[in-house]
Scaffold this active site. Structure first.
Site, short mmCIF file in Angstrom:
data_model
loop_
_atom_site.label_atom_id
_atom_site.label_comp_id
_atom_site.label_asym_id
_atom_site.label_seq_id
_atom_site.Cartn_x
_atom_site.Cartn_y
_atom_site.Cartn_z
N CYS A 119 0.81 -1.23 0.00
CA CYS A 119 0.00 0.00 0.00
C CYS A 119 0.84 1.27 0.00
O CYS A 119 0.30 2.36 -0.19
CB CYS A 119 -0.97 -0.01 1.17
SG CYS A 119 -2.05 -1.43 1.14
N HIS A 252 -3.13 7.03 2.52
CA HIS A 252 -3.59 5.74 1.99
C HIS A 252 -5.00 5.50 2.52
O HIS A 252 -5.26 5.66 3.72
CB HIS A 252 -2.62 4.65 2.44
CG HIS A 252 -3.12 3.27 2.16
ND1 HIS A 252 -3.66 2.92 0.94
CD2 HIS A 252 -3.18 2.15 2.94
CE1 HIS A 252 -4.04 1.65 0.99
NE2 HIS A 252 -3.75 1.17 2.19
N ASN A 282 -10.13 -0.25 0.27
CA ASN A 282 -8.67 -0.14 0.24
C ASN A 282 -8.17 -0.75 -1.07
O ASN A 282 -8.24 -1.96 -1.25
CB ASN A 282 -8.12 -0.87 1.47
CG ASN A 282 -6.60 -0.86 1.52
OD1 ASN A 282 -5.93 -0.47 0.57
ND2 ASN A 282 -6.05 -1.30 2.65
N1 ACO Z 1 -18.04 -8.21 10.58
C1 ACO Z 1 -18.38 -8.42 11.86
N2 ACO Z 1 -17.47 -8.64 12.82
C2 ACO Z 1 -16.18 -8.62 12.50
C3 ACO Z 1 -15.75 -8.40 11.16
C4 ACO Z 1 -16.74 -8.18 10.18
N3 ACO Z 1 -16.44 -7.95 8.89
N4 ACO Z 1 -14.40 -8.42 11.12
C5 ACO Z 1 -13.99 -8.66 12.39
N5 ACO Z 1 -15.06 -8.78 13.20
C6 ACO Z 1 -15.08 -9.06 14.62
C7 ACO Z 1 -13.80 -9.67 15.12
O1 ACO Z 1 -13.78 -11.07 14.86
C8 ACO Z 1 -13.89 -9.37 16.59
O2 ACO Z 1 -14.74 -10.29 17.20
P1 ACO Z 1 -14.36 -10.90 18.66
O3 ACO Z 1 -14.34 -9.71 19.57
O4 ACO Z 1 -15.48 -11.85 18.89
O5 ACO Z 1 -13.02 -11.54 18.48
C9 ACO Z 1 -14.57 -8.00 16.62
O6 ACO Z 1 -15.20 -7.85 15.35
C10 ACO Z 1 -13.61 -6.85 16.81
O7 ACO Z 1 -12.50 -7.04 15.97
P2 ACO Z 1 -11.29 -6.05 15.93
O8 ACO Z 1 -10.20 -6.62 15.07
O9 ACO Z 1 -10.96 -5.63 17.33
O10 ACO Z 1 -11.97 -4.80 15.21
P3 ACO Z 1 -11.32 -3.43 14.86
O11 ACO Z 1 -12.17 -2.34 15.39
O12 ACO Z 1 -9.85 -3.40 15.18
O13 ACO Z 1 -11.47 -3.38 13.28
C11 ACO Z 1 -10.14 -3.65 11.31
C12 ACO Z 1 -10.83 -4.34 12.46
C13 ACO Z 1 -11.16 -2.91 10.49
C14 ACO Z 1 -9.43 -4.70 10.43
C15 ACO Z 1 -9.12 -2.64 11.86
O14 ACO Z 1 -8.29 -3.26 12.80
C16 ACO Z 1 -8.25 -2.04 10.79
O15 ACO Z 1 -8.72 -1.28 9.95
N6 ACO Z 1 -6.94 -2.32 10.82
C17 ACO Z 1 -6.01 -1.77 9.84
C18 ACO Z 1 -6.25 -2.42 8.53
C19 ACO Z 1 -5.45 -1.82 7.45
O16 ACO Z 1 -5.23 -0.63 7.41
N7 ACO Z 1 -5.02 -2.66 6.54
C20 ACO Z 1 -4.42 -2.27 5.35
C21 ACO Z 1 -3.00 -1.90 5.49
S1 ACO Z 1 -2.47 -1.55 3.92
C22 ACO Z 1 -1.79 -2.88 3.10
O17 ACO Z 1 -0.58 -2.95 3.01
C23 ACO Z 1 -2.64 -3.93 2.45
#
Ligand code: ACO
Length: 325
Positions: A119, A252, A282
């Site tokens: 990214c 990004h 993304n």
């Molecule tokens: N729908 C419903 N529930 C979900 C989903 C979904 N799509 N995805 C995860 N959950 C659940 C999890 O399993 C978890 O359940 P649990 O508490 O029973 O274990 C709960 O929701 C909370 O999960 P978290 O991971 O704590 O949620 P968070 O608020 O951190 O959001 C997310 C997750 C969106 C992935 C966030 O952490 C994020 O955006 N991280 C950065 C991602 C990113 O920027 N990636 C790209 C980098 S660029 C590259 O190089 C590709």
């Protein structure tokens, strides 16, 4: 006279198939995984993304974006003397997507290569093009981010499949007597390979490992906010500018919460933030040039505005480019 580089045209392309959160949620629920439009919007800001059809490759999206950028710059394919494509989803193992694109554009001879920084790819590619222009190696470069992340998503993994989309963005970067690009700042830290990767490879005609995206979302989230602030501050310092000089922040487009967190740390008002993650998801290396082109075409970004572009992604890689548009 000092030589600089300047963006003279932008372009982008989204594959026509738009997939809403409701469609993603229906598919995940049918596979036995709970999710909802509300969860996706609240945690990520994403409402829709575009997916390319089977048979469409990164070079196809790149070609559409590149042709639009050249038109905006008043450039013809024959004028281009450098092509850099940032992608993690290339058409083939080799040759590079940049060489495939070069052939599609009908130009032969100029250097063409891919940059792989996930990214952060576009910010890396723009920095390399800027350096090659400043040293006189190139005068008119095509710099493109193009991705088909839908090919590497695990549609049984609700924590990653809802986040990504396909698309391409491009700029023409030209030699200029005035900047243009004011300062750049690139970094990587390979000890974080495991938190965001596609752990597959090819060997002996077989795919080894899992060629699907795996991510520790929380670890990525925490790292991203910190490094984006650091890269922005380092770039401003190199250019002897301050946050107050930034007209538009184009981070990004991964998650609206990361983007808002970065703007807040830089004490920038939210209306200086360019946001397309809601409609594009993304798109990895394509996200910054896609957001840039969208904001240019909507009339938000105008000639002379000062832009801070910021990338962060797998590797871990991160970086920033400050420029006068
Ligand atoms: N729908 C419903 N529930 C979900 C989903 C979904 N799509 N995805 C995860 N959950 C659940 C999890 O399993 C978890 O359940 P649990 O508490 O029973 O274990 C709960 O929701 C909370 O999960 P978290 O991971 O704590 O949620 P968070 O608020 O951190 O959001 C997310 C997750 C969106 C992935 C966030 O952490 C994020 O955006 N991280 C950065 C991602 C990113 O920027 N990636 C790209 C980098 S660029 C590259 O190089 C590709």
């Amino acid at each position: 006279m000092k030589r600089y580089s300047r963006i003279t045209g932008t372009g982008s392309f989204l594959p026509p198939r738009r997939v809403t959160n409701a469609e993603m949620a229906a598919d995940l629920v049918a596979r036995g995984h709970e999710t909802s439009d509300q969860w996706i919007v609240e945690r990520t800001g994403i409402r829709a993304r575009h997916f390319a059809d089977v048979g469409v490759n990164a070079s196809d999206l790149a070609e559409r974006a590149a042709r639009q950028a050249m038109e905006a710059a008043g450039a013809k394919p024959q004028d281009i003397d450098l092509i850099i494509v940032a992608t993690s989803t290339p058409d083939m193992v080799f040759p590079s997507t940049a060489c495939i694109l070069q052939n599609k554009l009908g130009i032969a001879g100029c250097p063409a290569f891919d940059v792989q920084a996930v990214c952060s790819g576009f910010v890396y590619a723009l920095t390399v093009a800027d350096s090659l222009i400043k040293t006189g190696t190139a005068s008119k470069a095509l710099v493109i981010g193009s991705e088909i992340f839908s090919r590497i998503l695990d549609f049984n993994d609700r924590t990653t499949s809802v986040l990504f989309g396909d698309g391409a963005g491009a700029v023409v970067l030209e030699a200029s007597d005035t900047p243009g690009i004011l300062a750049t700042d690139l970094h990587a830290d390979g000890k974080h390979v495991g938190i965001l990767c596609v752990p597959g490879s090819v060997s002996g005609g077989k795919v080894l490992g899992e060629p699907l995206l795996r991510m520790d979302g929380q670890a990525v989230f925490k790292l991203a906010i910190g490094v984006l602030e650091d890269a922005a501050r380092a770039t401003l310092a190199k250019a002897e500018k301050t946050e107050a000089d930034i007209d538009w922040l184009i981070p990004h487009q991964a998650n609206i919460r990361i983007m808002q967190g970065t703007a807040k740390k830089l004490k920038l008002s939210m209306d200086k933030l360019i946001v397309t993650v809601d409609q594009h998801g993304n798109t990895s290396a394509a996200s910054i040039p896609l957001a840039l082109d969208t904001a240019v075409r909507s009339g938000k970004i105008k000639k002379g505005d000062t832009l801070m572009l910021e990338g962060v992604g797998g590797g871990f890689t991160w970086g920033a480019v400050l420029l006068d548009f």
